[in-house]
Design a protein around this motif. Structure first.
Motif, PDB file in Angstrom:
ATOM      1  N   ILE A 558      35.983  62.553  -2.845  1.00  0.00           N
ATOM      2  CA  ILE A 558      36.705  61.330  -3.189  1.00  0.00           C
ATOM      3  C   ILE A 558      35.782  60.425  -3.991  1.00  0.00           C
ATOM      4  CG2 ILE A 558      37.820  59.260  -2.271  1.00  0.00           C
ATOM      5  CD1 ILE A 558      38.462  60.934   0.226  1.00  0.00           C
ATOM      6  N   VAL A 559      36.236  59.946  -5.090  1.00  0.00           N
ATOM      7  CA  VAL A 559      35.496  58.986  -5.895  1.00  0.00           C
ATOM      8  C   VAL A 559      36.174  57.632  -5.729  1.00  0.00           C
ATOM      9  CG1 VAL A 559      34.696  58.341  -8.195  1.00  0.00           C
ATOM     10  CG2 VAL A 559      34.821  60.755  -7.545  1.00  0.00           C
ATOM     11  N   MET A 560      35.436  56.672  -5.195  1.00  0.00           N
ATOM     12  CA  MET A 560      36.000  55.351  -4.941  1.00  0.00           C
ATOM     13  C   MET A 560      35.603  54.370  -6.030  1.00  0.00           C
ATOM     14  SD  MET A 560      35.664  54.804  -0.801  1.00  0.00           S
ATOM     15  CE  MET A 560      36.571  53.264  -0.929  1.00  0.00           C
ATOM     16  N   ASP A 561      36.498  53.455  -6.308  1.00  0.00           N
ATOM     17  CA  ASP A 561      36.232  52.395  -7.289  1.00  0.00           C
ATOM     18  C   ASP A 561      37.048  51.169  -6.905  1.00  0.00           C
ATOM     19  OD1 ASP A 561      35.229  51.133  -9.557  1.00  0.00           O
ATOM     20  OD2 ASP A 561      36.947  51.762 -10.780  1.00  0.00           O
ATOM     21  N   GLU A 562      36.352  50.071  -6.624  1.00  0.00           N
ATOM     22  CA  GLU A 562      36.979  48.796  -6.248  1.00  0.00           C
ATOM     23  C   GLU A 562      37.929  48.947  -5.072  1.00  0.00           C
ATOM     24  OE1 GLU A 562      38.765  47.006  -9.642  1.00  0.00           O
ATOM     25  OE2 GLU A 562      36.851  46.635 -10.640  1.00  0.00           O
ATOM     26  N   GLY A 563      37.492  49.719  -4.062  1.00  0.00           N
ATOM     27  CA  GLY A 563      38.245  49.856  -2.822  1.00  0.00           C
ATOM     28  C   GLY A 563      39.405  50.830  -2.878  1.00  0.00           C
TER      29      GLY A 563
END
Length: 598
Positions: A558-563
């Motif tokens: 999983i790549v997360m960005d800004e929640g």
């Protein structure tokens, strides 16, 4: 006294010690007040028989009279000594009960505060300094103990003594008693006004003491940073300024306290003068005897300590009230994360589901997780990657329920984690935090923290799986090596691997690793990953990292960005998207990796 009312439960728990202490106090005072009564009788005896002795002085009866009179005086002398010894004995018993009671209350209060600290959530500890927490459980509790012990002891003795002596004085001569006690209203007014000043100054002093403790604690913890930036002088100056403010406030309080003793001495002096002057006139008028006058003077002197102790007790109570108010402020804080009504233990099989989860930090207002959805099946291995501030560590905190989301829900084993008792939930999850913390204890006990009943063989196995056993055996005392506060004697990689061993020895079904390999080299990382892959075969694992572990076969990345989840899939699927993950992988392969720790 409203702040000190919180201590009433401890008085109830120690009621027999309190009752016996008060009883011993009363008995001690009864024996002590017999002494001035006997002195009166001696004076009156001398006064009545002096003339008779002069008449018989040159007669054969003078020797008999003198011998008989000497025996009477000896009897009174021995009686006074016996009463003094009995009074002292019961005074000893009084201290043994009331002071011991205060120590029991101190023990209970410290444990109550410590246990309450353990129940409070992370948000509380982010909002309060460690030094302030330490000050309330040490300095504030010590001042409260002075109220539940010495203040109660002196106050009860003062009360009993004043009541009994005033009753005896009135019984002898009400008018003389009135004159003798006339300075007391002025004393009461003085105590009232000075107490108000003491209370305000005590509150300020305790707050300043907390500040000093916090400054010292932060300086000790960050001593390496202070030295590396050559800020010893600035740090010392900061501490000196806080200490100077505390010193000035303490001196101001001491000056206020100093008003009590001169005021008491003045009132006692006036009482003695009035007693001798008015009492002398009463003797001349024939209303009282010389013995009565001597008795009154002794009573006034016996009242000296009670009057002096009024100021001391008042000061103790005011300081204790200020400290207990600070303690109550913390004890009245309710943790946001608690067991909900009807919570039942659940066997966590490794399945995790997050449904539309949104979380905002209450102390900053930053929304770290936004409408987050994720389903992890039992036994899956999940990698979570993202830039700094993308919400990776927050996700881990939510899974172990250090915080509760404002929206959505998190399920484990099909149950909402808010419906699972905290102890049951966390006992089935191993969590390795990003900021590794080791206790000032042996290496073995730090690993055994995950399983307090584990034997040495199990500890060694966990260390072997975390690839730290060889390092530990290289220490002078092996697994029994003391590692110092926060593991200061170890390298960053060694601390991380010991923390991993602590998680592995717990043998849970769900493990969460929050960037726990950032301080190890590539060779050690490869060895750890190999060991973990075998260990995690049938377990669910969530690995938060800023590196891509190409040798570790994740079921999902999983790549997360800004929640939010920006990308999700397997290693090959994410590379084919040619997005952020592919960019990170290319950087890592070229040796130009972007630091993404959170």
């Amino acid at each position: 006294m409203k702040h000190l009312a919180a201590l009433n439960k401890y008085f109830i728990q120690n009621k027999w010690r309190l009752i016996l202490g008060l009883l011993f106090t009363a008995i001690s005072i009864v024996f002590s007040v017999f002494q001035p009564i006997m002195v009166r009788q001696i004076f009156d005896l001398l006064s009545h028989n002096l003339d008779e002795y002069r008449l018989l002085e040159n007669t054969p009866l003078s020797g008999i009279f003198k011998g008989s009179f000497s025996q009477i005086l000896a009897f009174y002398g021995v009686s006074i000594l016996i009463f003094a010894l009995l009074s002292g004995f019961f005074l000893f018993l009084q201290r043994q009960t009331l002071i011991v009671m205060s120590r029991h209350i101190e023990y209970g209060l410290k444990n109550e505060i410590y246990q309450h600290y353990q129940r409070l959530d992370l948000n509380f500890f982010k909002m309060h300094r460690t030094g302030d927490l330490m000050s309330r459980i040490t300095e504030d509790v010590s001042r409260v103990r002075m109220y539940v012990g010495p203040a109660i002891m002196y106050a009860s003795r003062t009360l009993f003594l004043i009541v009994i002596i005033i009753y005896l004085m009135i019984d002898v001569n009400p008018l003389l008693t009135l004159y003798t006690l006339s300075p007391l209203p002025f004393l009461a007014i003085t105590i009232y006004y000075v107490n108000r000043i003491i209370h305000k100054k005590s509150e300020r002093i305790q707050a300043q003491l907390s500040g000093i403790t916090s400054i010292a604690q932060e300086s000790y913890s960050g001593i390496r940073v202070i030295k590396s930036y050559v800020q010893e002088e600035a740090s010392t100056k900061h501490f000196e300024e806080a200490s100077e403010a505390y010193k000035q406030s303490s001196i101001s309080l001491a000056k206020t306290d100093a008003l009590f003793q001169p005021a008491m001495a003045l009132m006692i002096g006036l009482s003695v003068i009035l007693t001798i002057f008015i009492g002398g006139l009463q003797v001349i008028a024939g209303n009282i005897t010389v013995g009565n006058l001597a008795e009154f003077v002794i009573y006034v002197n016996m009242l000296m300590f009670p009057f002096f102790s009024i100021g001391m007790v008042a000061s103790m109570i005011q300081r204790a009230a200020a400290s207990q108010q600070r303690i109550n402020e913390f004890l009245q804080i309710k943790p946001d994360i608690t067991d909900t009504a009807g919570a039942k233990p659940v066997a966590i099989n490794g399945e995790v589901r997050l449904d539309a989860v949104t979380f905002t930090y209450p102390h900053t207002g930053i929304t770290a997780i936004k409408d987050f959805n994720l389903h992890i099946k039992p036994g899956e291995k999940i990698a979570v990657i993202g830039r700094t501030g993308s919400g990776k560590s927050t996700l881990a905190q939510l899974l172990i329920r250090m915080y509760d989301p404002q929206q959505g829900k998190i399920l484990m084993g099909g149950a909402d984690i808010r419906q699972i008792p905290l102890e049951n939930l966390r006992s089935q999850i191993s969590y390795v935090p990003q900021d590794v913390f080791l206790f000032s204890d042996t290496v073995a006990n730090n690993i055994r923290f995950g399983d307090p009943v584990a034997d040495l063989a199990k500890v060694q196995q966990a260390a072997r799986q975390a690839s730290v056993e060889k390092d530990i055996l290289g220490f002078n005392e092996g697994f029994e090596t003391a590692i110092g506060e926060r593991g200061v004697t170890l390298s960053g990689g060694q601390k991380q691997r010991i923390s991993i061993a602590r998680a592995l020895i717990k043998n849970p079904q769900l493990l969460i690793f929050d960037d726990c390999l950032s301080a190890v080299d590539a060779r050690t990382e490869k060895e750890i990953i190999g060991n973990l892959y075998a260990y995690l075969k049938d377990k669910t694992a969530i690995i938060i990292t800023h590196r891509i572990f190409a040798l570790f076969e994740f079921d999902k990345i999983i790549v997360m960005d800004e929640g939010r989840i920006a990308e999700a899939g397997t290693h090959e699927e994410l590379l084919s998207l040619n997005g952020y993950y592919a960019e990170l992988y290319a950087r890592q392969q070229s040796g130009d990796e972007e630091p993404l720790t959170e």
